[in-house]
Write an enzyme that holds these catalytic residues in place. Structure first.
Site, short mmCIF file in Angstrom:
data_model
loop_
_atom_site.label_atom_id
_atom_site.label_comp_id
_atom_site.label_asym_id
_atom_site.label_seq_id
_atom_site.Cartn_x
_atom_site.Cartn_y
_atom_site.Cartn_z
CG HIS A 187 -1.85 1.09 1.34
ND1 HIS A 187 -1.58 2.27 2.01
CD2 HIS A 187 -3.12 1.24 0.86
CE1 HIS A 187 -2.61 3.08 1.94
NE2 HIS A 187 -3.56 2.48 1.24
CB THR B 48 0.86 4.08 4.19
OG1 THR B 48 0.30 2.76 4.29
CG2 THR B 48 -0.24 5.08 3.91
CE LYS B 49 1.42 -1.40 5.38
NZ LYS B 49 0.17 -0.64 5.16
CG ASN B 50 9.24 0.54 4.89
OD1 ASN B 50 8.21 0.82 5.51
ND2 ASN B 50 10.40 0.41 5.50
#
Length: 376
Positions: free
Chosen positions: A183, A185-187
């Protein structure tokens, strides 16, 4: 304005997506899907990998592979995202929620054994903030009671666990199955997107069938069968090639992305540790068996009032900070289904944890500004 999150583009995403479009293979399981899956298998030691359209899909596949039936029980932390629970509730499972650790929002491993009954089928540890649960302890409990372990590693890409004998394994390579998220918002991101890691060979063949809508289509394309058909339940879990192409550009830059995020994390920690100690505010703790993939930086406040004050002060300075999960055992959907146990640590994190901005392009002076606003 300093946002809470800003998706990072390496510069090659559009190029690879263009490549996918003009090769005429868009529907998934093409060259970029294979490149990504091979990367995860070779880099992290996952036995078999299947890209999915989301971590939620990967968890739903895991629930099917675990053969969750109505009335089965699954143990997981209450302090997690709803997808962790939904995947198993959809199969008819009853969720036995565990409390969090007092020193970390992850599952209290010492509480797991007391929740096991003759109906328990699986344990689902969630590696909160990319920091490992005590997987040695969890795997020992699972082996003792013949349970499956499904790692919710949504936030845990490129993070590791060290066993007592010194063996180091990537998170997601320890449980029988594991789910990751890409997603935005992930790294490592692909907008939406996920991955199912399969570490137990007995699930490999069926996973591929479930992934391909319940058909043995993948086996057909490998020439293993002369025709393919409907052989099991399944769904359209595999992502399009454009999503895989976007993800491949990110994976090529994994080391650079991780290095920058860890710099940000360390700047926050060094800048806030003295203030936090004076004001009785908790900072993230990394157990000696875990590594830090710098997925997030958070504060654990004394009270909801203190947290609200910090969020409002940051907002008034055009800085976006957010709280995180609300305890699932108290949710409108599951409250009456919960067995009534109090889970005080989970509720404490629900009321007192605040997440600070964390993304690749966050500048050093912006982090210093955030730190100064908090201190003020």
């Amino acid at each position: 304005m300093i946002p809470f999150n800003k998706p990072y583009l390496t510069g090659k995403e559009a190029h690879y997506m263009y490549d996918a479009v003009y090769t005429g293979k868009l529907s998934g399981n093409g060259k970029f899907t294979k490149k990504c899956q091979q990367f995860f298998e070779s880099t992290y030691g996952f036995k078999k990998c299947l890209l999915t359209t989301s971590c939620t899909d990967a968890l739903e596949m895991a629930a099917i592979l675990a053969d969750i039936q109505p009335g089965d029980e699954v143990i997981m932390p209450s302090y997690t995202f709803v997808s962790t629970s939904n995947a198993f509730v959809l199969r008819g499972a009853h969720i036995r929620f565990a409390d969090s650790r007092k020193d970390h929002p992850g599952i209290d491993e010492d509480s797991i054994e007391s929740l096991i009954t003759d109906r328990t089928k699986a344990i689902v540890p969630v590696h909160y903030a990319g920091v490992a649960c005590d997987m040695e302890k969890i795997m020992a409990i699972a082996a003792k009671y013949n349970l499956l372990v499904i790692e919710d590693a949504a936030q845990a890409i490129d993070s590791y666990f060290t066993f007592s004998d010194g063996t180091v394994k990537a998170l997601g390579a320890i449980g029988h199955l594991a789910a990751f998220s890409f997603h935005e918002t992930k790294n490592i991101i692909s907008g939406e997107g996920g991955l199912l890691a399969i570490n137990d060979d007995r699930f490999s063949k069926r996973a591929e069938i479930i992934w391909e809508k319940g058909t043995n289509r993948s086996a057909f394309f490998r020439g293993e069968v002369d025709k393919y058909g409907w052989v099991d339940i399944g769904s359209s879990f595999l992502p399009s090639e454009t999503i895989a192409a976007f993800l491949w550009a990110q994976l090529e830059n994994l080391d650079d992305i991780q290095s920058r995020r860890k710099q940000h994390w360390n700047t926050y920690y060094e800048g806030l540790k003295e203030w936090a100690e004076k004001n009785n505010v908790g900072l993230p703790q990394i157990p000696n068996f875990a590594t830090n993939n710098a997925h997030m930086f958070y504060l654990v406040c004394e009270s909801i009032e203190q947290r609200s004050a910090i969020i409002e002060r940051l907002k008034s300075n055009n800085i976006s900070a957010v709280f995180h999960y609300l305890s699932l055992h108290k949710s409108p959907f599951y409250n009456e289904k919960h067995d009534g146990r109090e889970l005080p640590a989970s509720d404490f994190y629900s009321e007192c944890l605040v997440r600070l901005p964390m993304y690749y392009e966050l500048k050093q002076n912006e982090i210093e500004q955030i730190i100064e606003v908090i201190k003020a």
